[in-house]
Design an enzyme around this catalytic site. Structure first.
Site, PDB file in Angstrom:
ATOM      1  N   LYS A  27       0.749  -1.052  -0.094  1.00  0.00           N
ATOM      2  CA  LYS A  27      -0.163   0.038  -0.270  1.00  0.00           C
ATOM      3  C   LYS A  27       0.924   1.200  -0.054  1.00  0.00           C
ATOM      4  CE  LYS A  27      -3.723   2.125   2.527  1.00  0.00           C
ATOM      5  NZ  LYS A  27      -4.688   2.016   3.752  1.00  0.00           N
ATOM      6  N   LEU A  55      -1.851   5.293  17.873  1.00  0.00           N
ATOM      7  CA  LEU A  55      -0.732   6.425  17.821  1.00  0.00           C
ATOM      8  C   LEU A  55      -0.859   7.795  16.995  1.00  0.00           C
ATOM      9  CD1 LEU A  55       2.307   3.843  16.707  1.00  0.00           C
ATOM     10  CD2 LEU A  55       1.565   4.908  19.046  1.00  0.00           C
ATOM     11  N   ARG A  75       2.930  10.347  16.883  1.00  0.00           N
ATOM     12  CA  ARG A  75       3.790   9.013  16.757  1.00  0.00           C
ATOM     13  C   ARG A  75       3.449   8.184  15.591  1.00  0.00           C
ATOM     14  NH1 ARG A  75       8.053   9.150  20.131  1.00  0.00           N
ATOM     15  NH2 ARG A  75       7.644  10.673  21.688  1.00  0.00           N
ATOM     16  N   HIS A 118       8.315   0.237  17.195  1.00  0.00           N
ATOM     17  CA  HIS A 118       9.266   0.520  18.221  1.00  0.00           C
ATOM     18  C   HIS A 118       8.622   1.457  19.054  1.00  0.00           C
ATOM     19  CE1 HIS A 118       9.931   4.420  15.846  1.00  0.00           C
ATOM     20  NE2 HIS A 118      10.513   4.692  17.044  1.00  0.00           N
ATOM     21  N   HIS A 145       8.781   2.496  28.024  1.00  0.00           N
ATOM     22  CA  HIS A 145       7.812   2.575  26.834  1.00  0.00           C
ATOM     23  C   HIS A 145       8.247   1.517  25.812  1.00  0.00           C
ATOM     24  CE1 HIS A 145      10.765   5.435  24.818  1.00  0.00           C
ATOM     25  NE2 HIS A 145      10.341   4.721  23.810  1.00  0.00           N
ATOM     26  N   ASP A 206      20.965   5.859  14.790  1.00  0.00           N
ATOM     27  CA  ASP A 206      19.909   5.084  14.369  1.00  0.00           C
ATOM     28  C   ASP A 206      18.860   5.872  13.678  1.00  0.00           C
ATOM     29  OD1 ASP A 206      18.032   6.106  16.203  1.00  0.00           O
ATOM     30  OD2 ASP A 206      19.069   4.924  17.831  1.00  0.00           O
ATOM     31  N   VAL A 207      17.893   4.985  12.956  1.00  0.00           N
ATOM     32  CA  VAL A 207      16.891   5.527  12.127  1.00  0.00           C
ATOM     33  C   VAL A 207      15.689   6.371  12.792  1.00  0.00           C
ATOM     34  CG1 VAL A 207      17.495   4.181   9.968  1.00  0.00           C
ATOM     35  CG2 VAL A 207      15.747   3.433  11.623  1.00  0.00           C
ATOM     36  N   ARG A 230      23.246  11.006   3.717  1.00  0.00           N
ATOM     37  CA  ARG A 230      24.626  10.958   3.443  1.00  0.00           C
ATOM     38  C   ARG A 230      25.211   9.800   4.144  1.00  0.00           C
ATOM     39  NH1 ARG A 230      28.519  14.168   1.453  1.00  0.00           N
ATOM     40  NH2 ARG A 230      30.813  14.149   2.300  1.00  0.00           N
ATOM     41  N   TYR A 267      12.196  21.023  22.795  1.00  0.00           N
ATOM     42  CA  TYR A 267      11.821  19.993  23.851  1.00  0.00           C
ATOM     43  C   TYR A 267      11.910  20.348  25.246  1.00  0.00           C
ATOM     44  CZ  TYR A 267      12.827  16.798  20.092  1.00  0.00           C
ATOM     45  OH  TYR A 267      13.199  16.243  18.715  1.00  0.00           O
TER      46      TYR A 267
END
Length: 501
Positions: A27, A55, A75, A118, A145, A206-207, A230, A267
């Site tokens: 999809k 989420l 989220r 995640h 979490h 990390d992604v 990059r 934040y």
């Protein structure tokens, strides 16, 4: 190491997972950060559940939208973004080193699912729920979490009878926990590098960060000079660890520096924190009556808890919720806790620093208007580069690229009579990985990698001057100096005095 490079072929790898699955069975959704995202059939089975759809009602940045109006993303889209980037990352490694690393379709599917799921156990109001609310109502609890995400994944599979291999499910849950304190990951695990793609407990690249940095800066109207593509283009696995070109050292540094800038600017913005402190107090006032903390134990109940709890409190007529309701009303009317002042803890005091409490401030007052602990809110803020006081780049391994030039090329005609040239590159990359000391790169990099900020608020406007004075006394007693840079604005003090008349 030889690499076969073709301009036409590389285009498809840049835009998706050309070998991962047939796009006819996926999809397509359009994301405002990454463009077209293709969701495979197994991912859709998880997405099309009430637990995952929850989420949508969790704002990625909690209450930041009260200061940055565009920060209303959820989220839900973040999870789709991490799913997509996780798939891109493992597919790039497969394309570049597939035979060497033994990456198969099972690995690609597992990493993508870990990226998707995640945050499925994340609490309301960004991290405020688990870091500031739950410690008050569940003292000593190790709730996180990440742990709840793992429980929620099991619950979704059982509740919706999702057909997924047990080994896939096991690895997905391990990857979700890989960056948390509760991770039981062992360095000897097969293909350990796969566990560093979504939640990297080894060095913090990390992604998950790639997505929220791009998404949050965009939503808040901030510039972003870090480009995650990059790093994804040049990463390479050496010794079961994802490494980066030595020449991209400063690009890696920008990742962490941009994250720190987001912390300072968004934040932990002074007004954002004031609103969050008020929401925490409202939840604490409502907890006994609504039993909010009880939802945190079982995924079958937890999925019903989201940001709309504020609207529940605000609109409920129950007398037991009056104090909580009044706090929410104050937020709506912008009658916020008043920021008094803040200071950054001196570097030499960081090692033995203990959180400052409202009691510390109250005990430092010297006459005048009497203040009580309930009149004060203290926020102890920690900002770092993900590794506490340590330089995160010390945990990252790099490799050298000595030369990169085509060994030879040949051309073949296509159906239109034109020629397509194919180049065989020999890049002579070293197989050695190594850390780079910061003094070998630049003397302009930070001398310290952690800040702790003590910020004090008055819950009543008329007490701003008294709270500010007690806060200054506390600093003199603790450090022998006023550690803060600025005095409390006279305008706030005058407003407080006027309200007393």
């Amino acid at each position: 190491m030889g690499a076969y490079c073709n301009g036409e072929l590389s285009l498809s790898s840049r835009n998706g997972y050309e070998a991962s699955y047939d796009l006819r069975y996926s999809k397509n959704v359009h994301d405002n950060v990454h463009g077209n995202i293709y969701l495979d059939p197994l991912a859709l089975k998880f997405i099309d559940t009430e637990q995952f759809q929850r989420l949508r009602d969790l704002k990625q940045l909690g209450m930041a939208h009260m200061v940055f109006p565009g920060a209303v993303h959820s989220r839900f889209e973040h999870s789709l973004g991490v799913y997509w980037l996780a798939g891109e990352a493992v597919s790039k490694l497969k394309a570049n080193q597939g035979m060497e690393l033994g990456i198969n379709r099972f690995d690609v599917q597992t990493v993508k699912l870990a990226g998707l799921l995640h945050d499925v156990g994340h609490g309301p109001f960004s991290h405020m729920f688990e870091r500031e609310f739950l410690p008050h109502v569940l003292p000593g609890s190790k709730w996180s979490h990440e742990e709840m995400s793992v429980k929620m994944v099991d619950h979704i599979v059982d509740e919706h009878h999702i057909d997924i291999e047990s080994e896939t499910l096991k690895k997905v849950k391990e990857m979700i926990l890989a960056g948390s304190e509760s991770s039981q990951l062992k360095s000897t695990r097969d293909k350990r590098f796969l566990y560093d793609i979504v939640a990297n407990g080894r060095n913090g690249i990390d992604v998950d960060k790639f997505d929220y940095i791009a998404r949050d800066t965009r939503a808040c109207g901030l510039g972003c000079n870090f480009q995650h593509r990059r790093l994804m283009d040049v990463m390479r696995v050496l010794g079961d660890e994802i490494c980066y070109r030595a020449t991209d050292y400063l690009t890696v540094h920008k990742l962490f520096a941009t994250r720190v800038d987001l912390y300072r600017t968004v934040y932990v913005h002074a007004k954002v924190k004031a609103i969050e402190l008020m929401v925490v107090d409202a939840l604490l006032q409502a907890n006994d009556y609504l039993q909010i903390s009880s939802y945190a134990h079982e995924p079958s109940e937890y999925w019903k808890l989201d940001d709309t709890i504020i609207k529940t409190i605000e609109t409920a007529p129950d007398q037991e919720l009056k104090k909580a309701r009044d706090l929410i009303l104050r937020i709506r009317r912008r009658d916020l806790y008043q920021f008094c002042n803040e200071y950054t803890v001196p570097v030499e005091q960081l090692e033995n620093f203990k959180d400052v409490t409202a009691q510390d401030i109250v005990c430092s007052q010297k006459g005048g208007v009497a203040i009580k602990e309930d009149d004060i809110a203290v926020s102890n803020i920690k900002i770092d580069f993900t590794r506490g006081k340590h330089n995160p780049l010390e945990s990252i391994k790099f490799f050298k690229v000595r030369n990169m030039s085509p060994s030879f090329f040949f051309c073949t005609p296509d159906t239109r009579g034109s020629y397509r040239c194919l180049y065989l590159y020999q890049d002579f990359e070293s197989d050695d990985k190594f850390p780079i000391p910061k003094d070998r790169i630049s003397h302009l990099l930070p001398a310290s990698y952690q800040d702790k900020i003590v910020r004090v608020y008055s819950k009543k406007p008329e007490l701003v001057a008294a709270v500010s004075e007690a806060f200054e006394n506390f600093q003199l007693k603790t450090y022998g100096i006023k550690a803060q840079v600025h005095a409390t604005p006279e305008k706030k003090k005058r407003k407080a005095q006027d309200s007393l008349l």
